[in-house]
Design a protein around this motif. Structure first.
Motif, PDB file in Angstrom:
ATOM      1  N   LEU A  42      16.903  -1.465  40.147  1.00 38.99           N
ATOM      2  CA  LEU A  42      15.980  -1.175  40.903  1.00 38.99           C
ATOM      3  C   LEU A  42      14.727  -0.681  40.038  1.00 38.99           C
ATOM      4  CD1 LEU A  42      17.349   1.295  43.539  1.00 38.99           C
ATOM      5  CD2 LEU A  42      16.537  -1.188  43.809  1.00 38.99           C
ATOM      6  N   THR A  43      13.390  -1.157  40.159  1.00 39.26           N
ATOM      7  CA  THR A  43      12.351  -0.561  39.552  1.00 39.26           C
ATOM      8  C   THR A  43      12.226   0.910  39.906  1.00 39.26           C
ATOM      9  OG1 THR A  43      10.572  -0.891  41.318  1.00 39.26           O
ATOM     10  CG2 THR A  43      11.146  -2.813  39.854  1.00 39.26           C
ATOM     11  N   ASP A  44      11.274   1.515  38.639  1.00 38.63           N
ATOM     12  CA  ASP A  44      11.061   2.954  39.295  1.00 38.63           C
ATOM     13  C   ASP A  44      10.294   3.123  40.397  1.00 38.63           C
ATOM     14  OD1 ASP A  44      11.994   3.494  36.562  1.00 38.63           O
ATOM     15  OD2 ASP A  44      10.094   3.623  35.669  1.00 38.63           O
ATOM     16  N   GLU A  45       9.288   2.322  41.125  1.00 41.69           N
ATOM     17  CA  GLU A  45       8.757   2.500  41.992  1.00 41.69           C
ATOM     18  C   GLU A  45       9.749   2.527  43.521  1.00 41.69           C
ATOM     19  OE1 GLU A  45       7.915   0.238  39.890  1.00 41.69           O
ATOM     20  OE2 GLU A  45       6.283   1.297  39.014  1.00 41.69           O
ATOM     21  N   GLN A  46      10.770   1.301  43.409  1.00 41.69           N
ATOM     22  CA  GLN A  46      11.865   1.176  44.174  1.00 41.69           C
ATOM     23  C   GLN A  46      12.806   2.487  44.262  1.00 41.69           C
ATOM     24  OE1 GLN A  46      13.263  -2.544  42.758  1.00 41.69           O
ATOM     25  NE2 GLN A  46      12.561  -3.801  44.365  1.00 41.69           N
ATOM     26  N   ALA A  47      13.159   2.947  43.252  1.00 45.00           N
ATOM     27  CA  ALA A  47      14.003   4.040  43.273  1.00 45.00           C
ATOM     28  C   ALA A  47      13.172   5.327  43.795  1.00 45.00           C
ATOM     29  CB  ALA A  47      14.354   4.390  41.587  1.00 45.00           C
ATOM     30  N   MET A  51      14.431   7.342  47.017  1.00 43.35           N
ATOM     31  CA  MET A  51      14.646   8.860  47.021  1.00 43.35           C
ATOM     32  C   MET A  51      13.537   9.551  48.152  1.00 43.35           C
ATOM     33  SD  MET A  51      15.176   9.929  42.890  1.00 43.35           S
ATOM     34  CE  MET A  51      13.827   9.046  42.387  1.00 43.35           C
ATOM     35  N   ALA A  52      12.466   9.132  48.334  1.00 39.27           N
ATOM     36  CA  ALA A  52      11.385   9.744  49.270  1.00 39.27           C
ATOM     37  C   ALA A  52      12.058   9.789  50.615  1.00 39.27           C
ATOM     38  CB  ALA A  52      10.132   9.143  49.029  1.00 39.27           C
ATOM     39  N   GLN A  53      12.558   8.315  50.931  1.00 39.44           N
ATOM     40  CA  GLN A  53      12.876   8.186  52.198  1.00 39.44           C
ATOM     41  C   GLN A  53      14.391   9.001  52.451  1.00 39.44           C
ATOM     42  OE1 GLN A  53      14.046   3.963  52.158  1.00 39.44           O
ATOM     43  NE2 GLN A  53      11.831   3.272  52.377  1.00 39.44           N
ATOM     44  N   LEU A  55      15.004  11.844  51.035  1.00 40.74           N
ATOM     45  CA  LEU A  55      14.562  13.305  51.475  1.00 40.74           C
ATOM     46  C   LEU A  55      13.891  13.629  52.559  1.00 40.74           C
ATOM     47  CD1 LEU A  55      12.641  14.181  47.778  1.00 40.74           C
ATOM     48  CD2 LEU A  55      14.937  15.187  48.856  1.00 40.74           C
ATOM     49  N   ALA A  56      12.970  12.412  53.310  1.00 41.29           N
ATOM     50  CA  ALA A  56      12.605  12.372  54.570  1.00 41.29           C
ATOM     51  C   ALA A  56      13.721  12.565  55.399  1.00 41.29           C
ATOM     52  CB  ALA A  56      11.631  11.229  54.676  1.00 41.29           C
ATOM     53  N   ASN A  57      14.708  11.897  55.309  1.00 34.56           N
ATOM     54  CA  ASN A  57      15.669  11.623  56.373  1.00 34.56           C
ATOM     55  C   ASN A  57      16.446  13.108  56.175  1.00 34.56           C
ATOM     56  OD1 ASN A  57      15.213   9.079  57.122  1.00 34.56           O
ATOM     57  ND2 ASN A  57      16.541   8.287  55.568  1.00 34.56           N
ATOM     58  N   LEU A  58      16.696  13.670  54.968  1.00 33.77           N
ATOM     59  CA  LEU A  58      17.254  14.910  54.816  1.00 33.77           C
ATOM     60  C   LEU A  58      16.695  16.191  55.785  1.00 33.77           C
ATOM     61  CD1 LEU A  58      19.594  16.557  53.909  1.00 33.77           C
ATOM     62  CD2 LEU A  58      18.296  16.972  51.637  1.00 33.77           C
ATOM     63  N   GLU A  59      15.081  15.917  55.625  1.00 34.87           N
ATOM     64  CA  GLU A  59      14.526  16.979  56.072  1.00 34.87           C
ATOM     65  C   GLU A  59      14.483  16.757  57.761  1.00 34.87           C
ATOM     66  OE1 GLU A  59      10.249  16.532  54.685  1.00 34.87           O
ATOM     67  OE2 GLU A  59      10.968  17.154  52.792  1.00 34.87           O
ATOM     68  N   LYS A  60      14.514  15.613  58.187  1.00 36.42           N
ATOM     69  CA  LYS A  60      14.654  15.250  59.725  1.00 36.42           C
ATOM     70  C   LYS A  60      16.146  15.842  60.061  1.00 36.42           C
ATOM     71  CE  LYS A  60      11.912  11.028  59.956  1.00 36.42           C
ATOM     72  NZ  LYS A  60      11.874   9.679  60.183  1.00 36.42           N
TER      73      LYS A  60
END
Length: 123
Positions: A42-47, A51-53, A55-60
């Motif tokens: 994965l590229t840095d942007e994809q990784a 990770m952001a997705q 974290l968002a799912n974890l918050e939900k």
């Protein structure tokens, strides 16, 4: 080969959709999609995006657990009349925090009770 959806399958699908709407579906690790080991890194942007997705799912999920806990502990229903502007503010706050308006009201009442309990009583 595509699988034919029968009326029996559709009933199962509809039941799962209703369970998902109620927040009753859980993540099963063996049902997770796994990346092909031979795929390029994965590229840095994809990784970062993954990770952001996550974290968002974890918050939900955490908010869902809070709502479930509140639903288990809430035993009384109040009927309260409020001015329209206060209702609008509570609705916006609930949407911003991703929790039901009733949770906002419970938090506000709990804080008020806690604050008044700390005040010295007049003898």
């Amino acid at each position: 080969m595509a699988k034919q959806v029968t009326s029996e399958n559709q009933e199962d699908i509809d039941a799962m959709i209703r369970a998902a709407d109620r927040g009753e579906l859980i993540h099963h690790t063996e049902a997770a999609i796994r990346r092909d080991p031979g795929a390029p890194l994965l590229t840095d942007e994809q990784a970062a995006s993954l990770m952001a997705q996550s974290l968002a799912n974890l918050e939900k999920l955490e908010k869902l657990e809070e709502r479930r806990a509140e639903a288990r502990t809430a035993r009384r229903t109040w009927r309260v009349r409020v001015p329209e502007d206060l209702d609008d503010k509570a609705s916006r706050l609930a949407k911003k925090e991703g929790i039901p308006k009733s949770a906002i009201i419970r938090k506000a009442v709990a804080r008020y009770v806690q604050a008044t309990d700390k005040q010295p009583t007049a003898s």
